[in-house]
Design a protein around this motif. Structure first.
Motif, PDB file in Angstrom:
ATOM      1  N   GLU A  52       5.762   5.249  -5.947  1.00 32.03           N
ATOM      2  CA  GLU A  52       5.978   5.889  -4.644  1.00 32.03           C
ATOM      3  C   GLU A  52       7.397   5.627  -4.145  1.00 32.03           C
ATOM      4  O   GLU A  52       8.048   6.523  -3.594  1.00 32.03           O
ATOM      5  CB  GLU A  52       4.958   5.356  -3.634  1.00 32.03           C
ATOM      6  CG  GLU A  52       5.205   5.774  -2.184  1.00 32.03           C
ATOM      7  CD  GLU A  52       5.143   7.277  -1.941  1.00 32.03           C
ATOM      8  OE1 GLU A  52       5.670   7.719  -0.901  1.00 32.03           O
ATOM      9  OE2 GLU A  52       4.578   8.009  -2.787  1.00 32.03           O
ATOM     10  N   ARG A  83       4.504   5.301   2.725  1.00 31.45           N
ATOM     11  CA  ARG A  83       4.737   6.697   3.125  1.00 31.45           C
ATOM     12  C   ARG A  83       5.128   6.805   4.588  1.00 31.45           C
ATOM     13  O   ARG A  83       5.845   7.732   4.979  1.00 31.45           O
ATOM     14  CB  ARG A  83       3.506   7.541   2.822  1.00 31.45           C
ATOM     15  CG  ARG A  83       3.362   7.835   1.336  1.00 31.45           C
ATOM     16  CD  ARG A  83       2.137   8.639   0.993  1.00 31.45           C
ATOM     17  NE  ARG A  83       2.084   8.887  -0.445  1.00 31.45           N
ATOM     18  CZ  ARG A  83       0.979   9.207  -1.110  1.00 31.45           C
ATOM     19  NH1 ARG A  83      -0.181   9.323  -0.461  1.00 31.45           N
ATOM     20  NH2 ARG A  83       1.020   9.407  -2.419  1.00 31.45           N
ATOM     21  N   ARG A 136       0.843  -1.204   0.000  1.00 29.38           N
ATOM     22  CA  ARG A 136       0.000   0.000   0.000  1.00 29.38           C
ATOM     23  C   ARG A 136       0.872   1.245   0.000  1.00 29.38           C
ATOM     24  O   ARG A 136       1.861   1.335   0.748  1.00 29.38           O
ATOM     25  CB  ARG A 136      -0.889   0.047   1.236  1.00 29.38           C
ATOM     26  CG  ARG A 136      -2.039  -0.926   1.254  1.00 29.38           C
ATOM     27  CD  ARG A 136      -2.934  -0.664   2.463  1.00 29.38           C
ATOM     28  NE  ARG A 136      -3.630   0.614   2.335  1.00 29.38           N
ATOM     29  CZ  ARG A 136      -4.187   1.281   3.350  1.00 29.38           C
ATOM     30  NH1 ARG A 136      -4.088   0.790   4.579  1.00 29.38           N
ATOM     31  NH2 ARG A 136      -4.801   2.417   3.146  1.00 29.38           N
ATOM     32  N   GLU A 171       0.110   4.045   1.235  1.00 30.08           N
ATOM     33  CA  GLU A 171       0.016   4.668   2.558  1.00 30.08           C
ATOM     34  C   GLU A 171       1.008   4.036   3.540  1.00 30.08           C
ATOM     35  O   GLU A 171       1.585   4.726   4.380  1.00 30.08           O
ATOM     36  CB  GLU A 171      -1.414   4.540   3.100  1.00 30.08           C
ATOM     37  CG  GLU A 171      -2.463   5.321   2.324  1.00 30.08           C
ATOM     38  CD  GLU A 171      -2.938   4.622   1.050  1.00 30.08           C
ATOM     39  OE1 GLU A 171      -3.809   5.210   0.372  1.00 30.08           O
ATOM     40  OE2 GLU A 171      -2.453   3.507   0.734  1.00 30.08           O
ATOM     41  N   THR A 172       1.190   2.735   3.454  1.00 31.78           N
ATOM     42  CA  THR A 172       2.152   2.056   4.327  1.00 31.78           C
ATOM     43  C   THR A 172       3.570   2.479   3.984  1.00 31.78           C
ATOM     44  O   THR A 172       4.393   2.721   4.871  1.00 31.78           O
ATOM     45  CB  THR A 172       1.996   0.534   4.200  1.00 31.78           C
ATOM     46  OG1 THR A 172       0.668   0.167   4.620  1.00 31.78           O
ATOM     47  CG2 THR A 172       3.006  -0.205   5.065  1.00 31.78           C
TER      48      THR A 172
END
Length: 295
Positions: free
Chosen positions: A177, A137, A132, A134-135
């Motif tokens: 990312e 980041r 993910r 979000e993970t």
């Protein structure tokens, strides 16, 4: 701990030493091996080896996984975060060029805390690519080198062979990312990679066109040298893969050769694994080496 670390977001209650969720792992890290590892890409392994910490459990379900003893069967020893830090320091004292966290996605919460204090060598996040954004980041500034797979850009194969039909879009977003965080690859005077992303692709039998599609994606999204690409030919039928006709053989030399030529013609910078790596002898021994304190 209610876990939504990986893209499955299963919401499992992973508490202490009790395994739960897709990964079947507790909140505490479970480690199967910690040792100097010579079989990564040259600027990762260097002369001394990469300090590889193999976590148990996995967020994927690859039917051909070479590490099934730990990824699916869950072999390993739960350790405290303090012991995990000790393991890392022990590897560094043995000369490890970096600390290489293998299959770390479901323990990203542990790494985030562990790496609040720099280890003094680059931290490598060695992942199947199913992560993910979000993970990731939450790890920004703590991971120096990302080593993700890009296994498929085909949802049907991803669903059938890794249990994750959404893998193509998830992995693509994750890799973008990772590259945003690290910037272009940077090397030290010793030739070792200090920061950056190496994208790996495991060539599967009969899947040359898929390999070409993966390489096309990398070439379209990154300028030369921005990331490195690693074409891997080590596929060996393991576990259930031996019973699946499409996966029951090794990669032919002609397939590996054509993939290498395609990579060269695209101008991708990186590494090509020799077909001789397709040997079970290269699978690490998962025997708690480096995990249990020596008497």
């Amino acid at each position: 701990m209610i876990c939504n670390l990986c893209p499955r977001r299963c919401g499992a209650e992973r508490d202490g030493r009790t395994g739960a969720g897709w990964c079947r792992m507790p909140a505490l890290p479970v480690v199967a091996r910690a040792a100097l590892h010579q079989w990564e890409e040259p600027p990762i392994s260097g002369s001394n080896g990469s300090g590889a910490v193999f976590f148990s459990g996995c967020c994927l379900g690859c039917v051909y996984c070479q590490n099934e003893k730990i990824s699916r069967e869950g072999f390993g020893l739960p350790v405290t975060p303090a012991r995990l830090e000790e393991i890392c320091r022990e590897l560094i004292s043995q000369g490890a060029h970096n600390i290489n966290f293998v299959s770390p996605t479901h323990f990203a919460h542990v790494l985030s805390r562990l790496l609040e204090r720099p280890l003094g060598v680059p931290a490598v996040y060695n992942t199947g690519g199913y992560d993910r954004v979000e993970t990731l980041r939450a790890l920004e500034g703590k991971i120096a080198i990302y080593l993700p797979d890009l296994k498929y850009l085909d949802s049907e194969a991803a669903g059938a062979w890794s249990g994750a039909a959404d893998y193509p879009q998830v992995a693509a977003a994750a890799i973008l990312e990772m590259a945003r965080q690290t910037g272009p690859c940077r090397f030290g005077p010793d030739g070792l990679l200090k920061r950056g992303v190496i994208i790996r692709h495991l060539l599967l039998p009969g899947r040359l066109e898929q390999a070409k599609a993966v390489m096309d994606w990398v070439a379209a999204h990154f300028s030369p040298g921005q990331v490195l690409f690693s074409l891997m030919s080590q596929y060996t039928p393991c576990g259930p893969a031996g019973e699946i006709p499409a996966l029951s053989r090794r990669v032919r030399p002609s397939e590996a050769r054509n993939a290498r030529i395609y990579m060269e013609n695209l101008g991708l910078e990186g590494f090509v694994q020799e077909p001789s790596a397709a040997d079970a002898a290269y699978i690490p021994a998962f025997d708690l080496t480096g995990v249990i304190r020596e008497a």
